[in-house]
Write a protein that holds these residues in place. Structure first.
Motif, PDB file in Angstrom:
ATOM      1  N   LEU A 153      -3.510  -2.378  -6.407  1.00 15.45           N
ATOM      2  CA  LEU A 153      -4.591  -2.401  -5.421  1.00 15.45           C
ATOM      3  C   LEU A 153      -5.470  -3.638  -5.600  1.00 15.45           C
ATOM      4  O   LEU A 153      -5.976  -4.184  -4.616  1.00 15.45           O
ATOM      5  N   LEU A 172       0.828  -1.209   0.000  1.00 11.75           N
ATOM      6  CA  LEU A 172       0.000   0.000   0.000  1.00 11.75           C
ATOM      7  C   LEU A 172       0.865   1.263   0.000  1.00 11.75           C
ATOM      8  O   LEU A 172       0.563   2.228  -0.715  1.00 11.75           O
ATOM      9  N   LYS A 180       0.882   4.109  -2.850  1.00 11.64           N
ATOM     10  CA  LYS A 180       0.655   5.506  -2.464  1.00 11.64           C
ATOM     11  C   LYS A 180       1.768   6.393  -3.019  1.00 11.64           C
ATOM     12  O   LYS A 180       1.497   7.476  -3.562  1.00 11.64           O
ATOM     13  N   VAL A 233      -9.700   0.111   0.140  1.00  7.67           N
ATOM     14  CA  VAL A 233      -9.027  -0.263  -1.105  1.00  7.67           C
ATOM     15  C   VAL A 233     -10.034  -0.328  -2.256  1.00  7.67           C
ATOM     16  O   VAL A 233      -9.760   0.158  -3.359  1.00  7.67           O
ATOM     17  N   VAL A 239      -3.677  -6.328  -3.758  1.00  8.15           N
ATOM     18  CA  VAL A 239      -3.864  -6.148  -2.308  1.00  8.15           C
ATOM     19  C   VAL A 239      -5.269  -6.584  -1.913  1.00  8.15           C
ATOM     20  O   VAL A 239      -5.457  -7.274  -0.906  1.00  8.15           O
ATOM     21  N   ILE A 249      -6.068   5.024   0.609  1.00 11.60           N
ATOM     22  CA  ILE A 249      -4.932   4.130   0.880  1.00 11.60           C
ATOM     23  C   ILE A 249      -4.393   4.401   2.291  1.00 11.60           C
ATOM     24  O   ILE A 249      -4.070   3.467   3.024  1.00 11.60           O
TER      25      ILE A 249
END
Length: 165
Positions: A130, A54, A58, A151, A133, A79
């Motif tokens: 993302l 993350l 970012k 997310v 994730v 995020i």
């Protein structure tokens, strides 16, 4: 209009970044399937890995240099909320979470703005990161559910941002 050498440089940079995005995400997706892998440290170790991913996403978004009417900024905020959900879950009251990486400037050269295609490629890469994730978050834990919501919202904002020209 840009001078010929500067235009060539910008086009070459955009082409290289696009190629790097395509190649990097294919190998990253092959190395990290959407199913979480067990770690010796358990859930906390996996959360640490997800937080790292993350932070990386970012930072990528903070480099994007095109105006997306506030949607890119909202993604960065979402995020941050996901990171907060995952890091504060494992720290007892009074203990601080690990420090955030230093903020990076959006452009290395204040006088030169990166082309739209380059910024769009960065946002597309962020969507892929993302999505990875999102597949690693287990909805069975409250902190994962909060991070998963953030997310998912970030991915929606990125899709909206990419429609802006």
């Amino acid at each position: 209009m840009l001078s010929h050498p500067r235009r060539s440089f910008c086009l070459a940079t955009a082409a290289c970044l696009s190629l790097a995005v395509l190649t990097g995400t294919e190998s990253a997706n092959a190395a990290r399937p959407n199913t979480p892998t067990p770690h010796k440290g358990g859930a906390q170790s996996q959360d640490h890995q997800i937080v790292g991913e993350l932070h990386s996403t970012k930072q990528l978004l903070e480099k994007a240099d095109h105006d997306y009417k506030g949607h890119r900024a909202r993604v960065v905020h979402e995020i941050s909320l996901a990171i907060h959900s995952l890091t504060h879950h494992h720290h007892p009251a009074g203990k601080a979470a690990e420090p955030k990486p230093a903020a990076t400037s959006k452009t290395g050269d204040k006088g030169m703005k990166e082309p739209q295609e380059v910024s769009d490629a960065q946002l597309k890469q962020a969507v892929q990161q993302l999505e990875t994730v999102k597949g690693q978050l287990k909805s069975g834990h409250e902190h994962h559910a909060k991070a998963l919501f953030a997310v998912s919202k970030a991915i929606e904002e990125l899709h909206t941002a990419l429609k802006i020209k």
